[in-house]
Design a protein around this motif. Structure first.
Motif, PDB file in Angstrom:
ATOM      1  N   ALA A 403       0.848  -1.183   0.000  1.00  0.00           N
ATOM      2  CA  ALA A 403       0.000   0.000   0.000  1.00  0.00           C
ATOM      3  C   ALA A 403       0.881   1.229   0.000  1.00  0.00           C
ATOM      4  CB  ALA A 403      -0.892  -0.001   1.220  1.00  0.00           C
ATOM      5  N   HIS A 404       1.913   1.145   0.766  1.00  0.00           N
ATOM      6  CA  HIS A 404       2.844   2.253   0.794  1.00  0.00           C
ATOM      7  C   HIS A 404       3.310   2.566  -0.612  1.00  0.00           C
ATOM      8  CE1 HIS A 404       3.012   1.753   5.073  1.00  0.00           C
ATOM      9  NE2 HIS A 404       3.714   2.862   5.131  1.00  0.00           N
ATOM     10  N   LYS A 405       3.620   1.506  -1.238  1.00  0.00           N
ATOM     11  CA  LYS A 405       4.187   1.735  -2.548  1.00  0.00           C
ATOM     12  C   LYS A 405       3.164   2.326  -3.493  1.00  0.00           C
ATOM     13  CE  LYS A 405       7.601  -0.105  -5.472  1.00  0.00           C
ATOM     14  NZ  LYS A 405       8.327  -1.279  -5.907  1.00  0.00           N
ATOM     15  N   HIS A 406       2.005   1.835  -3.384  1.00  0.00           N
ATOM     16  CA  HIS A 406       0.997   2.262  -4.352  1.00  0.00           C
ATOM     17  C   HIS A 406       0.761   3.760  -4.298  1.00  0.00           C
ATOM     18  CE1 HIS A 406      -0.887  -1.918  -5.106  1.00  0.00           C
ATOM     19  NE2 HIS A 406       0.269  -1.734  -5.681  1.00  0.00           N
ATOM     20  N   ASN A 407       0.281   4.183  -3.239  1.00  0.00           N
ATOM     21  CA  ASN A 407       0.094   5.625  -3.146  1.00  0.00           C
ATOM     22  C   ASN A 407       0.688   6.114  -1.835  1.00  0.00           C
ATOM     23  OD1 ASN A 407      -1.687   3.964  -2.107  1.00  0.00           O
ATOM     24  ND2 ASN A 407      -3.485   5.171  -2.584  1.00  0.00           N
ATOM     25  N   LYS A 416       0.247   9.987   9.724  1.00  0.00           N
ATOM     26  CA  LYS A 416       0.147  11.025  10.739  1.00  0.00           C
ATOM     27  C   LYS A 416      -0.815  10.598  11.840  1.00  0.00           C
ATOM     28  CE  LYS A 416       1.027  14.573   7.362  1.00  0.00           C
ATOM     29  NZ  LYS A 416       0.394  15.598   6.528  1.00  0.00           N
ATOM     30  N   HIS A 417      -1.882  10.072  11.392  1.00  0.00           N
ATOM     31  CA  HIS A 417      -2.893   9.711  12.378  1.00  0.00           C
ATOM     32  C   HIS A 417      -2.573   8.387  13.029  1.00  0.00           C
ATOM     33  CE1 HIS A 417      -5.363  11.989   9.217  1.00  0.00           C
ATOM     34  NE2 HIS A 417      -4.630  12.797   9.938  1.00  0.00           N
ATOM     35  N   ALA A 418      -2.270   7.465  12.177  1.00  0.00           N
ATOM     36  CA  ALA A 418      -2.096   6.126  12.715  1.00  0.00           C
ATOM     37  C   ALA A 418      -0.723   5.992  13.354  1.00  0.00           C
ATOM     38  CB  ALA A 418      -2.252   5.113  11.588  1.00  0.00           C
ATOM     39  N   VAL A 419      -0.783   5.561  14.557  1.00  0.00           N
ATOM     40  CA  VAL A 419       0.482   5.311  15.233  1.00  0.00           C
ATOM     41  C   VAL A 419       1.021   3.980  14.776  1.00  0.00           C
ATOM     42  CG1 VAL A 419       1.570   5.360  17.472  1.00  0.00           C
ATOM     43  CG2 VAL A 419      -0.675   6.396  17.131  1.00  0.00           C
ATOM     44  N   ARG A 420       0.164   3.339  14.097  1.00  0.00           N
ATOM     45  CA  ARG A 420       0.453   2.007  13.620  1.00  0.00           C
ATOM     46  C   ARG A 420       1.700   1.966  12.775  1.00  0.00           C
ATOM     47  NH1 ARG A 420      -2.999  -1.960  14.566  1.00  0.00           N
ATOM     48  NH2 ARG A 420      -3.620  -1.171  16.501  1.00  0.00           N
ATOM     49  N   SER A 421       1.838   2.963  12.016  1.00  0.00           N
ATOM     50  CA  SER A 421       2.778   2.893  10.927  1.00  0.00           C
ATOM     51  C   SER A 421       4.145   2.443  11.408  1.00  0.00           C
ATOM     52  CB  SER A 421       2.901   4.246  10.287  1.00  0.00           C
ATOM     53  OG  SER A 421       3.326   5.135  11.280  1.00  0.00           O
ATOM     54  N   LEU A 422       4.745   1.741  10.558  1.00  0.00           N
ATOM     55  CA  LEU A 422       6.059   1.233  10.919  1.00  0.00           C
ATOM     56  C   LEU A 422       7.110   2.227  10.466  1.00  0.00           C
ATOM     57  CD1 LEU A 422       5.308  -2.275   9.583  1.00  0.00           C
ATOM     58  CD2 LEU A 422       5.599  -1.683  11.977  1.00  0.00           C
ATOM     59  N   PRO A 423       8.185   2.188  11.117  1.00  0.00           N
ATOM     60  CA  PRO A 423       9.294   3.041  10.701  1.00  0.00           C
ATOM     61  C   PRO A 423       9.775   2.649   9.320  1.00  0.00           C
ATOM     62  CG  PRO A 423       9.948   1.554  12.468  1.00  0.00           C
ATOM     63  CD  PRO A 423       8.461   1.449  12.342  1.00  0.00           C
ATOM     64  N   LYS A 424      10.278   3.602   8.653  1.00  0.00           N
ATOM     65  CA  LYS A 424      10.660   3.352   7.266  1.00  0.00           C
ATOM     66  C   LYS A 424      11.613   2.180   7.094  1.00  0.00           C
ATOM     67  CE  LYS A 424       9.792   7.596   4.867  1.00  0.00           C
ATOM     68  NZ  LYS A 424      10.329   8.870   4.438  1.00  0.00           N
ATOM     69  N   CYS A 428      11.035  -0.842   4.636  1.00  0.00           N
ATOM     70  CA  CYS A 428      11.952  -1.188   3.569  1.00  0.00           C
ATOM     71  C   CYS A 428      12.340  -2.656   3.631  1.00  0.00           C
ATOM     72  CB  CYS A 428      13.213  -0.326   3.674  1.00  0.00           C
ATOM     73  SG  CYS A 428      12.889   1.391   3.233  1.00  0.00           S
ATOM     74  N   ARG A 429      12.587  -3.069   4.792  1.00  0.00           N
ATOM     75  CA  ARG A 429      12.977  -4.475   4.938  1.00  0.00           C
ATOM     76  C   ARG A 429      11.847  -5.368   4.495  1.00  0.00           C
ATOM     77  NH1 ARG A 429      15.635  -6.521  10.213  1.00  0.00           N
ATOM     78  NH2 ARG A 429      15.918  -8.250   8.784  1.00  0.00           N
TER      79      ARG A 429
END
Length: 480
Positions: A403-407, A416-424, A428-429
């Motif tokens: 999904a990251h890649k797509h858009n 910003k909202h989701a704390v979920r997000s993983l660190p870059k 990448c890994r």
DNA sequence: TTTAGGG
DNA sequence: CCCTAAA
């Protein structure tokens, strides 16, 4: 003790009834009908809770008053009395039973009444409820037994009681709905009926069931009381929470009949988590961590779902005990109801970043698909992560990364909202691994011949890009 | 029992 | 997260 009072009370009621019946019952045939319905359709425990909760001391007055009304509806009353008495084998039943029989002849719903009468049979299903009255009768009913029928607290422990409580709950619940109608139709009578119904309930379960208006404040009161001594038992908390919901529902619905499905009795664990969440959502993460530190504890929690395996190998810790307890509960009572209640997803554990990283490492090392290995080697400590969980997580990671890649922009806004997000770096890994160890599933086009046009889709489908070299991982999706 | 895949 | 089918 109950034996002494029962006859007395009944007699008293009988007297009152004589006086009242003519006044109240005769005028409105509707009420009678309604009551019949009520008797016929016992439903859901939520009312029983209402009734129980109503036992607040502030309501003594009301209760007393209601006692006067109680006779307005001798049907319900008698029946309930009869049921209780017969069950508990209390004295002076002959009369009442006789009356009851008479009523049975009169009323159509003989079966139902009998059911009520035969509480022991009826209650099997409602063992769950038994604790409600019990708890509250002890909690709230105790102090004011003098003014009430109070045939409960001591008796409530009898097995038959749960049944009565349930059916009574159904009655009172319906009564609430009925009350509305009654009020609109003929105000006073309606009220009386309602009172009586509640009274009926009360007499049956041994607790006071005041009219709706009194419920709310009382609940509040009870709540306070309960909350004060937290140790009392999680069950109470649950009740309260449930209560809140119900109340709100009632209010929102404006008195329309609302039948809530029986909820499965929450396990202690559920209760615990519920209270936790309600107290502070923030601590959630922290909790997860802390639990990670004691991985042995929750280990059992997982076992349950996969396969029965060995149920409760040995209670090690307190929480283990909890689990086993809930387990046993589930087995006992859940047999019938567990199906109705959807307790799926009961235990969710947030994936911490560490876990994700570990997972990624594991995949990098062992490859995709060897979930058990990864689990065993990297997640041995966290027993609540099953291989399947790992796989699922990986799947999700792939999805999100793609999904990251797509858009990216969209994702970023979400970040910003989701704390979920993983660190870059992690992302990448993941992506890297995705290309290296393609997860067999999500592949864009069913291009079996990736060799031909790999580049075209590859960019979009990221991991979809089939990497053919990893024999094991090369699972062709059924190329239909 | 473990994996894959779907919900 | 859960469930089921397939291996």
């Amino acid at each position: 003790m109950k034996m002494d009072r029962k006859p007395h009370l009944i007699k008293k009621l009988a007297d009152v009834k004589r006086q009242r019946v003519d006044e109240s019952i005769v005028p409105g045939s509707e009420e009678a009908t309604e009551v019949e319905h009520l008797l016929v359709e016992p439903k859901s425990e939520h009312v029983s809770v209402d009734g129980v909760l109503c036992f607040g001391k502030e309501n003594i007055e009301k209760h007393l008053k209601m006692e006067d009304f109680s006779c307005a509806f001798d049907y319900g009353w008698k029946i309930s009395c009869g049921g209780l008495d017969s069950i508990h084998g209390l004295g002076g039943d002959d009369l009442k039973l006789e009356v009851l029989d008479g009523l049975l002849d009169e009323v159509d719903e003989v079966d139902d009444i009998h059911a009520a009468h035969d509480l022991s049979g009826a209650c099997e299903d409602f063992l769950l409820d038994i604790e409600f009255p019990e708890k509250f009768s002890e909690l709230d009913c105790g102090p004011q037994e003098g003014s009430n029928l109070h045939n409960s607290s001591s008796e409530s422990h009898s097995p038959g009681f749960s049944g009565s409580s349930n059916s009574a709950g159904g009655i009172s619940e319906l009564s609430i709905a009925t009350i509305q109608e009654s009020n609109s139709n003929n105000g006073v009578l309606g009220k009386m009926v309602s009172c009586d119904l509640h009274h009926t309930f009360r007499s049956r379960c041994g607790c006071q069931a005041p009219v709706m208006d009194t419920i709310r404040p009382t609940i509040k009161h009870v709540q306070d009381v309960v909350e004060s001594d937290d140790d009392e038992k999680p069950l109470i908390n649950y009740i309260l929470s449930n209560k809140k919901v119900k109340c709100s529902v009632k209010v929102s619905k404006g008195g329309t009949l609302l039948r809530q499905k029986r909820l499965r009795k929450p396990t202690r664990r559920y209760i615990e988590e519920f209270s936790r969440n309600s107290t502070s959502a923030k601590n959630k993460r922290f909790k997860v961590r802390s639990e990670e530190e004691h991985p042995q504890v929750p280990s059992e929690s997982r076992q349950r779902r996969g396969r029965p395996k060995k149920i409760m190998p040995k209670p090690e810790l307190e929480s283990d005990c909890e689990l086993s307890a809930s387990e046993s509960e589930d087995e006992c009572k859940g047999t019938k109801k567990s199906k109705t209640a959807c307790d799926r997803r009961k235990h969710q554990r947030m994936w911490t970043l560490e876990e994700v990283i570990k997972l990624v490492d594991g995949i990098a090392e062992y490859g995709v698909g060897r979930w058990t290995d990864i689990k065993r080697l990297l997640f041995a400590s966290s027993a609540y992560r099953t291989p399947v969980d790992l796989r699922d997580k990986w799947r999700n990671l792939l999805r999100s990364s793609s999904a990251h890649k797509h858009n990216r922009r969209e994702v970023e806004t979400n970040l910003k909202h989701a704390v979920r997000s993983l660190p870059k770096p992690v992302v990448c890994r993941i992506r890297e691994l995705a290309t290296i160890h393609p997860y067999p599933k999500v592949r864009g086009p069913k291009i079996s011949s990736v060799d031909y046009v790999p580049s075209s889709k590859q960019s979009t489908t990221t991991k979809g890009a089939p990497v053919y070299s990893h024999g094991r991982n090369l699972r062709r999706k059924k190329c239909s």
